[in-house]
Design a protein around this motif. Structure first.
Motif, PDB file in Angstrom:
ATOM      1  N   ILE A 204       0.855  -1.199   0.000  1.00  0.00           N
ATOM      2  CA  ILE A 204       0.000   0.000   0.000  1.00  0.00           C
ATOM      3  C   ILE A 204       0.887   1.245   0.000  1.00  0.00           C
ATOM      4  N   THR A 205       1.912   1.238   0.814  1.00  0.00           N
ATOM      5  CA  THR A 205       2.837   2.372   0.860  1.00  0.00           C
ATOM      6  C   THR A 205       3.550   2.535  -0.478  1.00  0.00           C
ATOM      7  N   ILE A 206       3.983   1.446  -1.070  1.00  0.00           N
ATOM      8  CA  ILE A 206       4.683   1.507  -2.365  1.00  0.00           C
ATOM      9  C   ILE A 206       3.766   2.088  -3.436  1.00  0.00           C
ATOM     10  N   GLU A 207       2.506   1.673  -3.456  1.00  0.00           N
ATOM     11  CA  GLU A 207       1.561   2.195  -4.452  1.00  0.00           C
ATOM     12  C   GLU A 207       1.296   3.681  -4.218  1.00  0.00           C
ATOM     13  N   ALA A 208       1.193   4.095  -2.954  1.00  0.00           N
ATOM     14  CA  ALA A 208       0.996   5.518  -2.643  1.00  0.00           C
ATOM     15  C   ALA A 208       2.214   6.329  -3.084  1.00  0.00           C
ATOM     16  N   GLU A 209       3.406   5.804  -2.817  1.00  0.00           N
ATOM     17  CA  GLU A 209       4.622   6.496  -3.243  1.00  0.00           C
ATOM     18  C   GLU A 209       4.726   6.535  -4.766  1.00  0.00           C
TER      19      GLU A 209
ATOM     20  N   VAL B   5       5.336   9.749  -7.086  1.00  0.00           N
ATOM     21  CA  VAL B   5       6.399   9.835  -8.092  1.00  0.00           C
ATOM     22  C   VAL B   5       5.824  10.353  -9.402  1.00  0.00           C
ATOM     23  N   TYR B   6       4.714   9.764  -9.846  1.00  0.00           N
ATOM     24  CA  TYR B   6       4.079  10.213 -11.092  1.00  0.00           C
ATOM     25  C   TYR B   6       3.617  11.660 -10.970  1.00  0.00           C
ATOM     26  N   LEU B   7       3.088  12.035  -9.815  1.00  0.00           N
ATOM     27  CA  LEU B   7       2.627  13.407  -9.615  1.00  0.00           C
ATOM     28  C   LEU B   7       3.794  14.386  -9.695  1.00  0.00           C
ATOM     29  N   SER B   8       4.908  14.039  -9.099  1.00  0.00           N
ATOM     30  CA  SER B   8       6.092  14.890  -9.163  1.00  0.00           C
ATOM     31  C   SER B   8       6.592  15.022 -10.604  1.00  0.00           C
ATOM     32  N   MET B   9       6.558  13.913 -11.328  1.00  0.00           N
ATOM     33  CA  MET B   9       6.964  13.947 -12.739  1.00  0.00           C
ATOM     34  C   MET B   9       6.014  14.821 -13.557  1.00  0.00           C
ATOM     35  N   ALA B  10       4.717  14.763 -13.239  1.00  0.00           N
ATOM     36  CA  ALA B  10       3.739  15.606 -13.938  1.00  0.00           C
ATOM     37  C   ALA B  10       4.055  17.079 -13.713  1.00  0.00           C
ATOM     38  N   CYS B  11       4.363  17.428 -12.475  1.00  0.00           N
ATOM     39  CA  CYS B  11       4.688  18.825 -12.156  1.00  0.00           C
ATOM     40  C   CYS B  11       5.933  19.268 -12.915  1.00  0.00           C
ATOM     41  N   TRP B  12       6.952  18.416 -12.939  1.00  0.00           N
ATOM     42  CA  TRP B  12       8.186  18.755 -13.636  1.00  0.00           C
ATOM     43  C   TRP B  12       7.926  18.930 -15.130  1.00  0.00           C
TER      44      TRP B  12
ATOM     45  N   ILE C 133      -2.168   3.410   6.656  1.00  0.00           N
ATOM     46  CA  ILE C 133      -1.664   4.467   5.780  1.00  0.00           C
ATOM     47  C   ILE C 133      -0.459   5.074   6.487  1.00  0.00           C
ATOM     48  N   SER C 134       0.672   4.987   5.842  1.00  0.00           N
ATOM     49  CA  SER C 134       1.911   5.414   6.494  1.00  0.00           C
ATOM     50  C   SER C 134       2.483   6.669   5.841  1.00  0.00           C
ATOM     51  N   GLU C 135       3.478   7.180   6.486  1.00  0.00           N
ATOM     52  CA  GLU C 135       4.220   8.317   5.956  1.00  0.00           C
ATOM     53  C   GLU C 135       4.881   7.909   4.643  1.00  0.00           C
ATOM     54  N   LEU C 136       4.981   8.861   3.713  1.00  0.00           N
ATOM     55  CA  LEU C 136       5.563   8.570   2.408  1.00  0.00           C
ATOM     56  C   LEU C 136       6.902   9.271   2.246  1.00  0.00           C
ATOM     57  N   ALA C 137       7.790   8.617   1.523  1.00  0.00           N
ATOM     58  CA  ALA C 137       9.062   9.249   1.165  1.00  0.00           C
ATOM     59  C   ALA C 137       8.784  10.297   0.089  1.00  0.00           C
ATOM     60  N   ALA C 138       9.448  11.427   0.176  1.00  0.00           N
ATOM     61  CA  ALA C 138       9.270  12.486  -0.827  1.00  0.00           C
ATOM     62  C   ALA C 138       9.907  12.039  -2.140  1.00  0.00           C
ATOM     63  N   PRO C 139       9.187  12.197  -3.249  1.00  0.00           N
ATOM     64  CA  PRO C 139       9.758  11.825  -4.549  1.00  0.00           C
ATOM     65  C   PRO C 139      10.727  12.906  -5.024  1.00  0.00           C
TER      66      PRO C 139
ATOM     67  N   PHE D  10      10.883   3.998 -15.486  1.00  0.00           N
ATOM     68  CA  PHE D  10      11.051   2.585 -15.816  1.00  0.00           C
ATOM     69  C   PHE D  10      11.664   1.825 -14.632  1.00  0.00           C
ATOM     70  N   ASP D  11      12.721   2.377 -14.065  1.00  0.00           N
ATOM     71  CA  ASP D  11      13.378   1.735 -12.921  1.00  0.00           C
ATOM     72  C   ASP D  11      12.401   1.573 -11.752  1.00  0.00           C
ATOM     73  N   HIS D  12      11.553   2.571 -11.556  1.00  0.00           N
ATOM     74  CA  HIS D  12      10.572   2.492 -10.477  1.00  0.00           C
ATOM     75  C   HIS D  12       9.564   1.368 -10.748  1.00  0.00           C
ATOM     76  N   GLU D  13       9.108   1.258 -11.981  1.00  0.00           N
ATOM     77  CA  GLU D  13       8.155   0.197 -12.315  1.00  0.00           C
ATOM     78  C   GLU D  13       8.778  -1.190 -12.132  1.00  0.00           C
ATOM     79  N   VAL D  14      10.069  -1.336 -12.455  1.00  0.00           N
ATOM     80  CA  VAL D  14      10.761  -2.610 -12.224  1.00  0.00           C
ATOM     81  C   VAL D  14      10.789  -2.915 -10.721  1.00  0.00           C
ATOM     82  N   PHE D  15      11.057  -1.890  -9.914  1.00  0.00           N
ATOM     83  CA  PHE D  15      11.041  -2.044  -8.455  1.00  0.00           C
ATOM     84  C   PHE D  15       9.664  -2.493  -7.969  1.00  0.00           C
ATOM     85  N   VAL D  16       8.601  -1.872  -8.482  1.00  0.00           N
ATOM     86  CA  VAL D  16       7.242  -2.232  -8.070  1.00  0.00           C
ATOM     87  C   VAL D  16       6.944  -3.672  -8.486  1.00  0.00           C
TER      88      VAL D  16
END
Length: 170
Positions: free
Chosen positions: A14-19, A23-30, A70-76, A91-97
């Motif tokens: 659950i934490t990994i999916e939230a993170e 990650v995708y949200l941060s990429m969208a902003c960038w 629901i836990s604290e999340l690491a900042a992307p 891609f690397d993140h998806e391999v990790f997931v």
């Protein structure tokens, strides 16, 4: 009923999916601040999708007698340097997931929890698609190189991917 071991493993996922959503949200902003509307739309849509993956796990845990936490999340990361770097990170993140999901499936087999094993097969299939999509996009970026015109066309192509995914989900 979920065993404590499976409940803890699902809560970790659950934490990994939230993170992942973050990650995708941060990429969208960038991407949006770089002027790439199509890539930003793609990333926003995938952020929402990852959140739905998280919620699906939350509901499953609670329905099976566990307690989703629901836990604290690491900042992307907030800077990616280039689109190539950003999509390589993706891609690397998806391999990790994928590895995390596979580890979770392995635990369900060890615990002989076939209901959870069956439930997780959707995630296994989803990760195959996610990795393939990220790899395909990364391959296209590698073909484009530093050509700004190519990146402009790529951004428009990504808008079509988002539109196609929205059509497929309806």
């Amino acid at each position: 009923m979920l065993s404590k071991k499976i409940e803890e493993a699902l809560n970790s996922q659950i934490t990994i999916e939230a993170e992942s959503s973050q990650v995708y949200l941060s990429m969208a902003c960038w991407a949006e601040t770089q002027g790439f509307e199509g890539v930003a739309q793609f990333m926003y849509a995938h952020s929402d999708e990852e959140r739905m993956h998280m919620l699906k796990l939350v509901k499953f845990v609670n329905e099976r007698g566990g307690h989703a936490k629901i836990s604290e999340l690491a900042a992307p990361p907030t800077e990616f340097g280039s689109f190539k770097n950003m999509f390589q990170t993706l891609f690397d993140h998806e391999v990790f997931v994928s590895k995390s999901i596979n580890d979770l499936v392995h635990i369900t087999l060890e615990e002989r929890d076939y209901a959870t094993h069956n439930f997780l097969q959707w995630y296994v299939s989803e990760q195959i698609e996610e990795e393939a999509l990220a790899r395909n996009i990364l391959d296209k970026i590698n073909l484009i190189g530093d050509d700004k015109g190519g990146l402009y066309l790529f951004d428009n192509d990504v808008k079509k991917i988002v539109g196609q995914q929205n059509t497929d989900q309806q």
